[in-house]
Design a protein around this motif. Structure first.
Motif, PDB file in Angstrom:
ATOM      1  N   HIS A  98      -7.094  -8.805  -3.564  1.00  0.00           N
ATOM      2  CA  HIS A  98      -8.419  -8.201  -3.353  1.00  0.00           C
ATOM      3  C   HIS A  98      -8.353  -6.692  -3.581  1.00  0.00           C
ATOM      4  O   HIS A  98      -7.268  -6.098  -3.572  1.00  0.00           O
ATOM      5  N   HIS A 125     -10.323  -3.248  -1.962  1.00  0.00           N
ATOM      6  CA  HIS A 125     -11.199  -2.788  -0.874  1.00  0.00           C
ATOM      7  C   HIS A 125     -12.240  -1.796  -1.397  1.00  0.00           C
ATOM      8  O   HIS A 125     -11.907  -0.933  -2.224  1.00  0.00           O
ATOM      9  N   ARG A 168      -2.335 -12.656   2.336  1.00  0.00           N
ATOM     10  CA  ARG A 168      -3.740 -12.345   2.057  1.00  0.00           C
ATOM     11  C   ARG A 168      -3.991 -12.534   0.564  1.00  0.00           C
ATOM     12  O   ARG A 168      -3.193 -12.104  -0.264  1.00  0.00           O
ATOM     13  N   TYR A 171      -0.617 -10.530  -1.120  1.00  0.00           N
ATOM     14  CA  TYR A 171       0.460  -9.822  -0.419  1.00  0.00           C
ATOM     15  C   TYR A 171       0.544 -10.286   1.024  1.00  0.00           C
ATOM     16  O   TYR A 171      -0.415 -10.835   1.580  1.00  0.00           O
ATOM     17  N   TYR A 231       0.850  -1.195   0.000  1.00  0.00           N
ATOM     18  CA  TYR A 231       0.000   0.000   0.000  1.00  0.00           C
ATOM     19  C   TYR A 231       0.883   1.241   0.000  1.00  0.00           C
ATOM     20  O   TYR A 231       2.034   1.187   0.454  1.00  0.00           O
TER      21      TYR A 231
HETATM   22 FE   LIG Z   1      -5.914  -5.201   1.733  1.00  0.00          FE
END
Ligand SMILES: [Fe+2]
Length: 330
Positions: A256, A258, A253, A232, A198
């Motif tokens: 995806h 969000h 994870r 990730y 991120y």
């Molecule tokens: Fe996420």
């Protein structure tokens, strides 16, 4: 002052008073502060302590707060007794929570990560968002949302600086439970880049990237340009990472994107769409996967109709997902 606190009008037995006077004199203390220690027998077992702690919360004015505190004490004490916690383990726990707090700032939320990896976030989510059949299910908010994402037009690119990722067009509609379009719904979107990070995980910059806010049109349609999400690892350089490593758990994870989708008169939904081809769907480290949130990312390797329609060069992906909102409670 508590109801049990002695005052100058408190009546004591003669023998108790004698002991009390002798003891307080020898300790140079005021009598009133020591009286309950002498006149009231103390429980000494683990269960006596639990009962006494629960009793101390009896007078809490707010019933909900009282229920929460007493339940917390019951479960916390039961846990400590169940594992027969050693003093060393207790101190390790204190240090773990202290480090978790020190790891938090305006970009990093280690406590949410801890809640997520212990499955607490998903249990809270399930309790709080029981949806009617057909409504889009919610899932964890996660620790990476940031305020201030730019409002973008339909087709706006949230990943303009990500040159390695596979260009991806996400489209769909925002609908009511009976299938009608919801115009003017907000879609707050964020995701990790093609390196699995991120924007807030890059040091030396505060710039927002891979974030945007979109509005649905009069038919409820939305169109977002991004890059294909990748699986990730959650941050492992803090206490949560050490907990995962010590317990032989992986930090991954599944891929995806969000979303928080909201509209006037509807209950907002905080959710993800997941790449249904991801290898970590069965073992998401934060337990957030739900079957209804699967989405197929279709790869295009030629200049097809979609390439012309969306103005992208192959290879690229398209993904389609409709969000269904339930009416807000009045
Ligand atoms: Fe996420």
């Amino acid at each position: 002052m508590s109801p049990n606190h002695p005052t100058k009008n408190t009546k004591y037995t003669k023998s108790a008073k004698k002991i009390w006077l002798e003891w307080t004199r020898s300790h140079g203390m005021e009598a009133a502060h020591t009286m309950t220690m002498i006149t009231k027998p103390r429980g000494t077992t683990e269960d006596d302590i639990t009962a006494e702690v629960l009793r101390r919360f009896d007078a809490t004015a707010q019933p909900r707060l009282r229920d929460i505190m007493q339940s917390l004490v019951r479960h916390l004490h039961a846990f400590v007794k169940d594992v027969e916690l050693t003093e060393g383990e207790w101190m390790t726990a204190i240090q773990f929570l202290t480090k978790t707090g020190h790891m938090c700032d305006d970009k990093r939320q280690e406590f949410i990560l801890l809640s997520d990896t212990l499955g607490v976030s998903m249990v809270v989510d399930l309790i709080n968002h029981r949806k009617p059949e057909g409504a889009t299910e919610s899932t964890v908010f996660g620790p990476f949302h940031r305020d201030g994402a730019p409002e973008l037009p339909a087709g706006g690119n949230i990943a303009p600086r990500d040159k390695k990722g596979v260009p991806t067009i996400v489209s769909g509609r925002v609908l009511t439970l009976d299938g009608g379009p919801i115009a003017g719904a907000w879609l707050d979107v964020w995701q990790a880049d093609s390196s699995g990070l991120y924007d807030s995980q890059y040091t030396g910059t505060d710039e927002l990237h891979l974030r945007g806010r979109f509005r649905s049109d009069e038919d409820g349609r939305f169109l977002i340009r991004t890059v294909r999400p990748v699986y990730y690892a959650i941050p492992t350089d803090g206490p949560v990472g050490r907990m995962l490593s010590a317990t032989n758990r992986h930090p991954w994870r599944p891929a995806h994107i969000h979303f928080v989708v909201s509209a006037e008169g509807c209950e907002p939904v905080t959710t993800h769409i997941f790449d249904d081809a991801d290898p970590y769907l069965e073992s998401d480290t934060v337990f957030a996967v739900k079957n209804s949130l699967m989405c197929t990312f279709v790869r295009h390797d030629s200049r097809d109709e979609d390439a012309a329609r969306f103005g992208v060069e192959p290879p690229f992906c398209t993904a389609r997902f409709d969000f269904v909102l339930k009416p807000a409670l009045r």
